[in-house]
Structure formats: structure tokens, C-alpha cells
Design an enzyme around this catalytic site. Structure first.
Site, mmCIF file in Angstrom:
data_model
loop_
_atom_site.group_PDB
_atom_site.id
_atom_site.type_symbol
_atom_site.label_atom_id
_atom_site.label_comp_id
_atom_site.label_asym_id
_atom_site.label_seq_id
_atom_site.Cartn_x
_atom_site.Cartn_y
_atom_site.Cartn_z
ATOM 1 N N TRP A 103 15.504 -32.473 54.566
ATOM 2 C CA TRP A 103 15.998 -33.517 54.424
ATOM 3 C C TRP A 103 15.943 -34.013 53.074
ATOM 4 C CZ3 TRP A 103 19.132 -34.795 58.021
ATOM 5 C CH2 TRP A 103 18.996 -34.513 59.495
ATOM 6 N N ASP A 172 11.053 -41.560 52.175
ATOM 7 C CA ASP A 172 11.931 -41.258 53.576
ATOM 8 C C ASP A 172 10.746 -41.356 54.507
ATOM 9 O OD1 ASP A 172 13.059 -40.472 55.818
ATOM 10 O OD2 ASP A 172 14.210 -38.910 54.895
ATOM 11 N N LYS A 196 12.834 -41.653 65.441
ATOM 12 C CA LYS A 196 11.679 -40.501 65.746
ATOM 13 C C LYS A 196 10.546 -41.248 66.096
ATOM 14 C CE LYS A 196 14.611 -37.452 63.708
ATOM 15 N NZ LYS A 196 14.819 -37.449 62.111
HETATM 16 C C1 LIG Z 1 16.030 -37.149 61.290
HETATM 17 C C2 LIG Z 1 15.682 -37.222 59.670
HETATM 18 C C3 LIG Z 1 16.802 -37.797 58.763
HETATM 19 C C4 LIG Z 1 18.158 -38.135 59.441
HETATM 20 O O1 LIG Z 1 18.205 -39.127 60.070
HETATM 21 P P1 LIG Z 1 19.637 -39.717 60.430
HETATM 22 O O2 LIG Z 1 18.951 -41.172 60.938
HETATM 23 O O3 LIG Z 1 20.059 -38.852 61.464
HETATM 24 O O4 LIG Z 1 20.473 -40.008 59.324
HETATM 25 C C5 LIG Z 1 16.195 -37.987 57.396
HETATM 26 N N1 LIG Z 1 15.155 -37.880 56.949
HETATM 27 C C6 LIG Z 1 14.133 -37.313 57.721
HETATM 28 C C7 LIG Z 1 12.807 -37.221 57.538
HETATM 29 C C8 LIG Z 1 14.314 -37.252 59.378
HETATM 30 O O5 LIG Z 1 13.314 -36.596 59.968
#
Ligand SMILES: *Cc1c(COP(=O)(O)O)cnc(C)c1O
Length: 360
Positions: A103, A172, A196
Site C-alpha cells: 500500500w 495512511d 478495516k
Molecule cells: C486496504 C488498504 C488500502 C486500500 O484501501 P481501499 O479503500 O480499498 O482503497 C490502503 N492502505 C492500507 C494500509 C490498506 O490496508
């Protein structure tokens, strides 16, 4: 538990049972309005109140001061990979990225693809992202410093965030927002796809230090413009009303059990139970280095891929689902987000012992 099983999926992921029950109870008639929330105008008083309350709850749970504003946006964390450089870039400066996994790397690549100056300042790629690099520091020409706090795929997590001085720290937190207490003053911008640890898919939480709103250029698409969303209190266009509603309920669930410190304590206990079970044998082998381990996603290997396959399928027969590791690590991944009860981790550990006894 009405046929529910323990769901260790990385995301979309398990939600608190009480939250699901509230959604069910309010589905046909939301608070005496004679309609469900998802049938209601986002301009209605009822929904407006929900948005205002939700913004206040983010602040309350994490301890953000009035210097920060919360936005609820769409496009996922992936949308934020674009929104960050679009809004926060500065002429003659460089967006800096720490590569701690897939990511993090995608965020970096998106900035470059959009034509912005971006630089990878550290990477854990040569050990298949089994740790968080140390000694991180922004360069003098950094526009912002981007890290991925929890690497969902690899099972690593920043234990402390780097000191970035005047350079805004952009994080993030998609898979660990609300998992532990953070020091709000450290951050310029936090974003998290909700699916998540904070709610359902389709809504993304953004917390931005208000002074940074002045960076957003008028020329970027409005849908990605933090300033536009801040001025309209997240109601610039139709938001994901259902998503915001569920995020609201999840935040109340955190608040009503005593807040983030209580949740953190439970998360640390759950993670310890699982890591102890892994470390206590030669049969299971953790992927993440001990100093970098995630409280949310626990990754490990078995002696062979055949055994790993068998583990995943027999676990499912025991009502333990979603344990297959991501292909870039292989093996097993158990996502033990806030909503995973301790009983789920205990059931998993019991299964692991039994599996080792039979196959070890
Ligand atoms: C799942 C995830 C993403 C992607 O998320 P989307 O909502 O599908 O765009 C980005 N960064 C991290 C750390 C993730 O776990």
C-alpha cells in the site's frame, strides 16, 4: 450468536455484533422518521445531525483539538493516494514516502504517476517488509512525509511515528485507526478507509490539520479537494450516508466501552495471546520482526505450503474464516481488529495447538 463465525478477514472485516444489531433494529424506521437512514436526504436535519455528531466523535475518541477537521469522503484509501499529492504538494518541494509494503508503494507510485515530485526515502523491501525502517527523517525540501502506519498485508506496524518537525506527517491509518492511543499533535493528515477497523467499505475518514487546507489548489478536481469538503462539512455532494452511519455506531461502541485506552488494552492482550502461541513453538514462524509487529494483522508461516492450505481449510471447518495470507507473504494472516472478540483469538489459538499436535 445466530450462526455467526469468527471472521479474520483483512477487510472488509468483522464488525461489532451490537453495531449490526442496532443497524438491524433501525433499518425500517430510523429514530421515528418512518424511513430508513439510507432512504433519507443527506440534506435532512437528521442526517446533518449525524454528520456533525460523527465529526465530534472522531475528535473525542482520538483527542484531536479544534486545530483539526474531520472529513468523510469516498474513493477509499486509494483515492487518498491521489488526494494527498493533489492537495499537499508545494512548488519546488518533494513528497517523501516510506516504503513499508504494497500500500505504501502504491501511494508513492500514484504521486509519481500524477506527475508530482516524489521520493522514496526508506524501504523494507529487501527483507520482504518484515520490519519498519528506523531513523526516519524528512529532507529539507520535503512537502510532506508519508507513512503507512499499519501494513495490512505484511503484519507490521509503526510503534512510534517519526518526528518530522515542520514537515506535515501524512499517515495512511486504514488498518489501525482507533486501534490505540495516538498523539494527535504529531500529524498533519491522517486518512483511513473505514472497512478495516472503523466501519464498512465506501467511506474514508480524513483528519486534517486546518492550516494545511490552505495548500489545496483550486485547479484540482473538487471531489478530491480537502478545502471544498471542509467548507461543506463533508456534504459537498452526496456522501456515503450508510457508511457514515455505521462509522458513527462503531465510534459509539468504542466510547461506550470506555474509549480508546480500553480498546487498546484489549487489542494488546489479544495480540499477545496470538504472538505467544506462534513464538511458543518451532512449528509456526512469525513473518514480522518482533520490534515491528502489528496489533491488527498477524502473519505467520507453517513448515510447508501444503500444511498452510490444510490449516486454512480445517480452520474454516472450525468456524474460523479468512485466515489465508496475502500472496505476497504467503502463509496465514489473522486480522484481529477491534471488533474481534478475545474469544475469537482464543478459539484460533486452541485450533493452532490442535493442528500442530496432529501435523507437527
Ligand atoms: C486496504 C488498504 C488500502 C486500500 O484501501 P481501499 O479503500 O480499498 O482503497 C490502503 N492502505 C492500507 C494500509 C490498506 O490496508
Amino acid at each position: 450468536m445466530s450462526g455467526r463465525i469468527f471472521n479474520f478477514s483483512a477487510g472488509p472485516a468483522t464488525l461489532p455484533l451490537s453495531v449490526l444489531e442496532t443497524i438491524q433494529a433501525e433499518m425500517l424506521d430510523y429514530k421515528g422518521q418512518g424511513m430508513s437512514l439510507i432512504e433519507m436526504s443527506h440534506r435532512s436535519k437528521t442526517f446533518d445531525a449525524l454528520t456533525v455528531e460523527s465529526e465530534a466523535l472522531v475528535r473525542e475518541i482520538c483527542g484531536f483539538s479544534e486545530d483539526f477537521q474531520t472529513l468523510f469522503v469516498q474513493g477509499g484509501a486509494t483515492g487518498q493516494f491521489a488526494a494527498v499529492p493533489l492537495n499537499l504538494s508545494l512548488e519546488g518541494k518533494v513528497g517523501e514516502y516510506v516504503n513499508t509494503g504494497s500500500w505504501a508503494n502504491k501511494a508513492f507510485k500514484e504521486a509519481k504517476q500524477l506527475g508530482y515530485a516524489a521520493r522514496e526515502v526508506a524501504s523494507s523491501a529487501d527483507t520482504n517488509h518484515d520490519h519498519i525502517p528506523s531513523g526516519l527523517k524528512p529532507g529539507r525540501d520535503a512537502a510532506y512525509f508519508h507513512v503507512t502506519s499499519n501494513n495490512t498485508i505484511f503484519g507490521t506496524q509503526f510503534q512510534d511515528f517519526p518526528e518530522t518537525g515542520d514537515v506535515p506527517l501524512v499517515v495512511d491509518m486504514s488498518s489501525d485507526f482507533y486501534c490505540k492511543r495516538i498523539d494527535p499533535g504529531q500529524f498533519g493528515l491522517i486518512y483511513a478507509g473505514a472497512q478495516k477497523n472503523a466501519g464498512p467499505s465506501g467511506v474514508t475518514i480524513v483528519v486534517i490539520r486546518k492550516d494545511l487546507l490552505e495548500r489545496s489548489p483550486k485547479s484540482i478536481p473538487s471531489i478530491f479537494n480537502y478545502k471544498t469538503f471542509a467548507e461543506k462539512n463533508s456534504l459537498y455532494n452526496t456522501p456515503n450516508t450508510f457508511g457514515i452511519y455505521v462509522v458513527n455506531l462503531v465510534m459509539k461502541w468504542i466510547r461506550d466501552q470506555g474509549g480508546i485506552d480500553i480498546v487498546e488494552k484489549a487489542n494488546r492482550a489479544k495480540a499477545k495471546t496470538l504472538y505467544d502461541a506462534i513464538d511458543g513453538t518451532g512449528f509456526y514462524k512469525a513473518h514480522a520482526r518482533e520490534d515491528s509487529r502489528s496489533l491488527m494483522n498477524v502473519t505467520w508461516r507453517l513448515p510447508s505450503e501444503d500444511l498452510e492450505k490444510k490449516f486454512v481449510s480445517e480452520a474454516l471447518e472450525n468456524d474460523l474464516s479468512g485466515l489465508k495470507g496475502h500472496r505476497s507473504v504467503g502463509g496465514i494472516r489473522a486480522s484481529i481488529y477491534n471488533a474481534m472478540p478475545a474469544a475469537g483469538v482464543e478459539a484460533l489459538v486452541g485450533f493452532m495447538r490442535e493442528f500442530e499436535r496432529k501435523n507437527g
